[in-house]
Write an enzyme that holds these catalytic residues in place. Structure first.
Site, PDB file in Angstrom:
ATOM      1  NE  ARG A   1      30.586  35.237  21.952  1.00  0.00           N
ATOM      2  CZ  ARG A   1      30.852  35.908  20.836  1.00  0.00           C
ATOM      3  NH1 ARG A   1      31.132  37.211  20.890  1.00  0.00           N
ATOM      4  NH2 ARG A   1      30.880  35.279  19.672  1.00  0.00           N
TER       5      ARG A   1
ATOM      6  CE1 TYR B   1      25.015  38.558  18.308  1.00  0.00           C
ATOM      7  CE2 TYR B   1      25.012  39.615  20.461  1.00  0.00           C
ATOM      8  CZ  TYR B   1      25.654  38.869  19.495  1.00  0.00           C
ATOM      9  OH  TYR B   1      26.927  38.408  19.714  1.00  0.00           O
TER      10      TYR B   1
ATOM     11  CG  ASP C   1      44.959  52.186  28.187  1.00  0.00           C
ATOM     12  OD1 ASP C   1      45.957  51.858  27.497  1.00  0.00           O
ATOM     13  OD2 ASP C   1      44.660  51.643  29.276  1.00  0.00           O
TER      14      ASP C   1
ATOM     15  CG  HIS D   1      28.358  42.995  26.948  1.00  0.00           C
ATOM     16  ND1 HIS D   1      29.146  43.228  25.837  1.00  0.00           N
ATOM     17  CD2 HIS D   1      29.129  43.269  28.023  1.00  0.00           C
ATOM     18  CE1 HIS D   1      30.334  43.612  26.230  1.00  0.00           C
ATOM     19  NE2 HIS D   1      30.358  43.651  27.550  1.00  0.00           N
ATOM     20  CB  ILE D   2      22.467  42.714  23.258  1.00  0.00           C
ATOM     21  CG1 ILE D   2      22.517  44.191  22.826  1.00  0.00           C
ATOM     22  CG2 ILE D   2      21.127  42.072  22.915  1.00  0.00           C
ATOM     23  CD1 ILE D   2      22.567  44.394  21.328  1.00  0.00           C
ATOM     24  CB  SER D   3      24.293  38.038  24.354  1.00  0.00           C
ATOM     25  OG  SER D   3      25.688  38.372  24.374  1.00  0.00           O
TER      26      SER D   3
ATOM     27  CG  ASN E   1      27.395  46.333  23.060  1.00  0.00           C
ATOM     28  OD1 ASN E   1      28.467  45.705  23.055  1.00  0.00           O
ATOM     29  ND2 ASN E   1      26.223  45.763  22.842  1.00  0.00           N
TER      30      ASN E   1
HETATM   31  O1  LIG Z   1      26.059  40.809  23.647  1.00  0.00           O
HETATM   32  C1  LIG Z   1      26.614  41.842  23.200  1.00  0.00           C
HETATM   33  O2  LIG Z   1      26.069  42.954  23.111  1.00  0.00           O
HETATM   34  C2  LIG Z   1      28.030  41.716  22.619  1.00  0.00           C
HETATM   35  O3  LIG Z   1      28.740  42.895  22.965  1.00  0.00           O
HETATM   36  C3  LIG Z   1      27.855  41.667  21.124  1.00  0.00           C
HETATM   37  C4  LIG Z   1      29.182  41.418  20.400  1.00  0.00           C
HETATM   38  C5  LIG Z   1      28.919  41.154  18.915  1.00  0.00           C
HETATM   39  C6  LIG Z   1      28.381  42.349  18.211  1.00  0.00           C
HETATM   40  C7  LIG Z   1      27.955  41.927  16.823  1.00  0.00           C
HETATM   41  O4  LIG Z   1      26.568  41.747  16.846  1.00  0.00           O
HETATM   42  C8  LIG Z   1      25.953  41.366  15.669  1.00  0.00           C
HETATM   43  C9  LIG Z   1      24.578  41.400  15.672  1.00  0.00           C
HETATM   44  C10 LIG Z   1      23.897  41.015  14.541  1.00  0.00           C
HETATM   45  C11 LIG Z   1      24.602  40.622  13.408  1.00  0.00           C
HETATM   46  C12 LIG Z   1      25.993  40.593  13.414  1.00  0.00           C
HETATM   47  C13 LIG Z   1      26.671  40.947  14.562  1.00  0.00           C
HETATM   48  C14 LIG Z   1      29.929  40.223  20.978  1.00  0.00           C
HETATM   49  O5  LIG Z   1      31.217  40.121  20.321  1.00  0.00           O
HETATM   50  C15 LIG Z   1      30.121  40.370  22.463  1.00  0.00           C
HETATM   51  O6  LIG Z   1      30.799  39.228  22.975  1.00  0.00           O
HETATM   52  C16 LIG Z   1      28.768  40.523  23.144  1.00  0.00           C
END
Ligand SMILES: O=C(O)[C@]1(O)C[C@H](CCCOc2ccccc2)[C@@H](O)[C@H](O)C1
Length: 146
Positions: free
Chosen positions: A114, A26, A90, A103-105, A77
């Protein structure tokens, strides 16, 4: 014709922890950095944002309800709710309010679960794998298509 309202930037569960864990996935930017990037991007086009983050599905849904008649578009996000929440999906079906999912990733390069999103079918656009620049890309898309 009145000026378009603010763009609502929503972040879901655990994104308050950005920059503290999993930098290899991230990056090192914090949630505050994301909001500031969104604000600066919008300001370049004379637009405003509103930002909200919650670890609670219901709080996110309540904030989406409050957007009706106020914000003109939503960048979201949904975090883990992406893969689980019909209720969030909804709530996001709002006439005349475009939704961009960010999504960041790259969710398609990670665990299989995912790769499914309940949100994507109702989104105008989806950005994944661009890091936090994906939020800026989403705002650029929305202001240019307004
Ligand atoms: O890639 C993304 O932005 C996600 O939405 C991030 C979610 C996770 C968010 C939590 O991110 C953290 C970042 C740093 C520390 C803990 C959690 C993940 O469940 C999705 O599949 C993809």
């Amino acid at each position: 014709m009145s000026a378009p309202g603010p763009i609502l930037v929503l972040n879901g569960p655990n994104l308050n922890m950005l920059g503290t864990r999993q930098p290899e996935v991230y990056g090192s930017a914090t949630l505050d950095d994301v909001v500031e990037l969104c604000r600066q991007t919008a300001h370049r086009y004379g637009r405003e944002i509103a930002a909200f983050q919650s670890n609670s599905e219901g709080a996110l849904i309540d904030r989406i309800h409050r957007a009706c008649g106020v914000e003109s578009a939503i960048v979201i996000n949904p975090a883990g709710l992406t893969h689980t929440s019909v209720a969030l999906r909804d709530a996001l079906v709002i006439p005349e309010v475009p939704i961009v999912e960010v999504h960041i990733s790259n969710v398609h390069a990670r665990e299989e679960f995912r790769a499914h999103s309940y949100i994507s079918p109702i989104a105008t656009a989806v950005v994944t794998g661009m890091g936090i620049q994906g939020y800026a890309a989403a705002i650029e898309f929305l202001v240019r298509s307004a």
